[in-house]
Design a protein around this motif. Structure first.
Motif, short mmCIF file in Angstrom:
data_model
loop_
_atom_site.label_atom_id
_atom_site.label_comp_id
_atom_site.label_asym_id
_atom_site.label_seq_id
_atom_site.Cartn_x
_atom_site.Cartn_y
_atom_site.Cartn_z
N PRO A 48 0.84 -0.56 0.62
CA PRO A 48 0.46 -0.24 -0.50
C PRO A 48 0.89 0.89 0.00
N ILE A 50 0.87 4.84 1.30
CA ILE A 50 -0.19 5.80 2.98
C ILE A 50 0.45 7.53 2.47
N LEU A 58 -3.42 7.98 5.44
CA LEU A 58 -4.70 7.01 5.03
C LEU A 58 -3.61 5.95 3.51
N ALA A 59 -4.27 4.51 4.38
CA ALA A 59 -3.75 3.19 3.59
C ALA A 59 -4.16 3.44 2.21
N LEU A 60 -3.25 3.08 0.80
CA LEU A 60 -4.46 3.20 -0.23
C LEU A 60 -3.77 1.73 -0.66
N GLY A 61 -4.24 0.80 -1.06
CA GLY A 61 -3.80 -0.49 -1.89
C GLY A 61 -3.44 -0.10 -3.03
N SER A 62 -2.14 -0.97 -3.44
CA SER A 62 -1.76 -1.17 -4.46
C SER A 62 -2.25 -1.13 -6.19
N ALA A 63 -2.69 -1.85 -6.11
CA ALA A 63 -3.83 -1.91 -7.32
C ALA A 63 -4.75 -0.86 -7.37
N LEU A 64 -5.33 -0.06 -6.17
CA LEU A 64 -5.59 1.15 -6.45
C LEU A 64 -4.81 2.73 -6.46
N ASP B 380 -1.35 -6.14 4.03
CA ASP B 380 -2.08 -6.07 2.38
C ASP B 380 -2.03 -7.01 1.43
N ALA B 479 -9.41 -2.99 -3.47
CA ALA B 479 -8.01 -2.44 -3.15
C ALA B 479 -9.37 -1.76 -1.96
N LEU B 480 -7.29 -1.62 -0.86
CA LEU B 480 -7.62 -1.26 0.50
C LEU B 480 -7.79 0.48 0.80
N THR B 482 -7.96 2.44 3.76
CA THR B 482 -8.41 2.44 5.31
C THR B 482 -7.21 2.99 6.36
#
Lengths: 76, 634
Positions: A48, A50, A58-64, B380, B479-480, B482
């Motif tokens: 992710p 950050i 906020l942490a955002l997943g890598s795909a996003l 993740d 996707a995460l 949070t």
């Protein structure tokens, strides 16, 4: 021009220009992350990203992060 | 800052039985404010039809209710839906705002005011704001919002008296900027301000209700407004938030200091992984070593073994006449395998209770310190490979008893695909929290290596099953997204309260079920059925190198996994047998409550498939583990 959040290095400041999914966009908007520059706190390798704005992290997943387009100039 | 602003000082509208809701973003101290305001706790229970906890209490003439933390009133996930429903029905709201995150929290505040909901703002964590170099002009904020704003430090009880006094002044501005968008709605629509506000934001549940009501005659579209309206309204509100924040607060940048350093170390895989493993080790030592060995040794061995059981045997045995017809009753109540008044009570009170409490204490610490979201970031990447995201870690760790299942199937934000994968994995290989306490206890006698060995086997099973599901199911994972709240030292009072509530819910759920199971097993035992079942299971139990008694553990495991774990505490087994036995009962069939959940959420075929599949998985992995240990000569 078409940089994505996943390419931004730790410590850089950018503007999030385009977020693909409507619900995700609304959630980021609500938290103020589309108002102006955000700081990339951490770019975790194939993990992710950050981002931080006004003390909120906020942490955002890598795909996003691969799909969020950023403006590097707007981050100053 | 004296009382009356603009409108609504009239408290006479409020009569007894009115609802006062505490609303705020996650981690702003709502539950602490709740604890300070509440005169008496009424109950903690699941909000009807959901798995979300809500707490009720009395406060003067109000019914005070806590709500799950949300960043805004909408319906993105189950928690938001619960809060949204409570807010729509509330007569007044105390909006708890984190003074260190004014810019984030005011969105919710302005949304509540746009909805016309009578509100008092509790500006909490004023101490942390000050320490963080944030200076807020409370009076200016009160003027800008048009409702009472009370600065508080809830953890120290500061400002709570002021808050209590000003709650009757709860109000909302007569009109707000959102009204210009009401024109977008059909003219003939009859709705409250709150409903209109949500409708222009494209709120789907409300749009459907209106639709059903017949106001919207044509078309089956879910929203009454253009799809882009929500963003326009949100954007407008954000700019109002920013101008208020700019006006009332001045920030002096202060270095984040040690907290930030720790946070950085925790999310970085290189340093975070060892930290997470070390935490697992510490939890294992405290729960397994201290609680299971010392405390349970005392409660089970001394209290029950030496005092309680002999006393009950003598007393109840004396009451029951020594005639033939009373013999079965005496057996059901007092047998030393699973007597209702003896061993059953010993298992619940002497074994499960202390371990479950210790486990909930550990979970409370992880939650309140802000460590869980960082674990979500850390995991993740791995979870992405099995079609999940890091958020899945939180319900897996925090799940309370068998409710875990319900939590993950319904609460998680995510697609059907994610719910299916997590349901399957949880049913297969995640021990419920009561069970894991007992497991740690049993493994503590063996040593740390066995604990990590046990976790390793589970992770391997999860990995293989998850990969297979991710490959075979169509679609892609989500996707995460949070928030990472600040790391902080947890407050003991808050943790103790949570532990108490959770333990109470555990007992309420598990005790009657265990009593019923014990009666059935004893009855089977009496008529010789238990022996027949154990003989029938003999091929399976010997496959994994376990004694025939293990058949009874499996029978207990059919009902609840933690019962099986508790049953194992009384068996004389070798190290390898304990290890294999624990793996088998972890992978064994989902408990009865879980099965009902699966049946409700999915179909019969999936349920039967999962149930049978877990037999196969449990004995295959158990058999392999037993064989491997045999080769190693352990």
């Amino acid at each position: 021009m078409s940089d994505v959040l996943a390419d931004v290095g730790s410590g850089e400041a950018v503007r999030l220009v385009e977020v693909p999914d409507g619900d995700t966009r609304a959630r980021l908007l609500r938290l103020g992350f589309l108002d102006g520059a955000v700081e990339c706190r951490h770019q975790i390798r194939s993990g992710p990203v950050i981002v931080r704005r006004n003390g909120t992290e906020l942490a955002l997943g890598s795909a996003l992060a691969e799909e969020i387009q950023v403006d590097r100039e707007g981050g100053e | 800052m004296d009382g009356c602003h603009d409108t609504g000082c009239d408290a006479s509208e409020i009569e007894a039985e009115d609802t006062l809701a505490l609303v705020g973003c996650p981690n702003v101290g709502k539950s602490v404010v709740f604890g300070e305001l509440a005169e008496e706790y009424v109950d903690v229970s699941n909000y009807p039809g959901t798995t979300v906890d809500t707490t009720l209490a009395e406060f003067g003439d109000y019914k005070l209710t806590d709500t799950p933390g949300v960043y805004g009133i909408s319906a993105f996930d189950e928690e938001e839906r619960v809060t949204r429903e409570i807010v729509l029905e509330a007569d007044a709201v105390v909006n708890v705002v984190d003074a260190t995150h004014l810019d984030r929290d005011l969105f919710l505040t302005l949304q509540l005011l746009d909805m016309g909901i009578p509100t008092v703002v509790a500006l909490n964590m004023m101490d942390e704001a000050e320490a963080g170099g944030i200076d807020i002009d409370v009076e200016a904020l009160e003027d800008a919002l048009g409702v009472p704003v009370v600065p508080t430090v809830a953890v120290d009880g500061e400002g709570i008296d002021d808050l209590r006094e000003r709650i009757p002044e709860a109000t909302a501005p007569e009109e707000t900027a959102v009204e210009e968008y009401y024109d977008e709605l059909p003219e003939e629509l009859e709705a409250t301000r709150a409903e209109k506000t949500l409708l222009v934001e494209g709120d789907e549940p409300l749009a459907r209700e209106v639709d059903v009501g017949g106001v919207m005659a044509d078309g089956g579209s879910a929203a009454l407004v253009e799809p882009g309206m929500r963003e326009v309204v949100y954007g407008d509100r954000r700019s109002r938030v920013q101008s208020i924040a700019d006006e009332v607060q001045s920030v002096t940048e202060i270095d984040g200091g040690i907290r930030e350093t720790i946070s950085d170390l925790m999310v970085n895989p290189l340093t975070g992984t060892p930290i997470a493993l070390a935490m697992l080790g510490v939890i294992f030592y405290v729960i397994g070593g201290l609680v299971a060995q010392r405390i349970v040794g005392y409660t089970e061995g001394l209290f029950f073994g030496e005092y309680y059981n002999p006393a009950v045997n003598e007393f109840v045995g004396g009451l029951i006449p020594a005639t033939g017809w009373a013999e079965p009753i005496e057996f059901l109540l007092l047998n030393d395998n699973l007597g209702l008044l003896t061993i059953t009570v010993q298992y619940i009170v002497g074994v499960l209770l202390p371990l479950v409490m210790a486990f909930y204490l550990a979970i409370g610490l992880l939650e309140d310190s802000g460590i869980l979201p960082r674990l979500a970031v850390l995991t993740d990447r791995g979870l992405n490979r099995i079609g999940l995201n890091g958020r899945a870690v939180v319900p897996m760790i925090v799940g309370v008893g068998c409710v875990t299942m319900a939590v993950i199937t319904t609460r998680m934000v995510g697609s059907k695909r994610e719910r299916l994968i997590s349901t399957a994995l949880l049913g297969l290989a995640i021990p419920c929290s009561a069970q894991i306490g007992v497991i740690m206890g049993l493994l503590a006698g063996l040593g740390l290596v066995w604990w990590f060995g046990y976790l390793g086997v589970l992770v391997a099973v999860l990995g293989v099953a998850g990969l297979a599901l991710d490959r075979t199911l169509p679609g892609e994972g989500q996707a995460l997204v949070t928030e990472l709240p600040r790391l902080r030292v947890p407050r003991p009072g808050n943790i103790l309260r949570k532990t108490y509530n959770r333990t109470k819910m555990f007992l309420r759920e598990a005790a009657p079920l265990f009593a019923g199971t014990a009666l059935v097993v004893s009855l089977l035992d009496y008529v010789g059925g238990l022996e027949a079942i154990m003989n029938g299971l003999r091929p399976l139990t010997s496959l994994i190198g376990m004694p025939a008694d293990f058949g009874q553990i499996l029978v207990l495991g059919l009902i609840r996994r933690d019962f099986a774990a508790a049953g194992m505490t009384n068996m004389a087994l070798s190290h390898a047998q304990i290890f294999v036995g624990l793996i088998v009962i972890t992978l064994f069939v989902p408990c009865i409550l879980t099965m009902t959940m699966i049946l409700k959420e999915r179909d019969k075929k999936t349920a039967i498939l999962m149930w049978l599949g877990s037999w196969v998985a449990a004995f295959t992995v158990g058999g392999l583990a037993a064989a491997t240990l045999g080769v190693l000569g352990l």
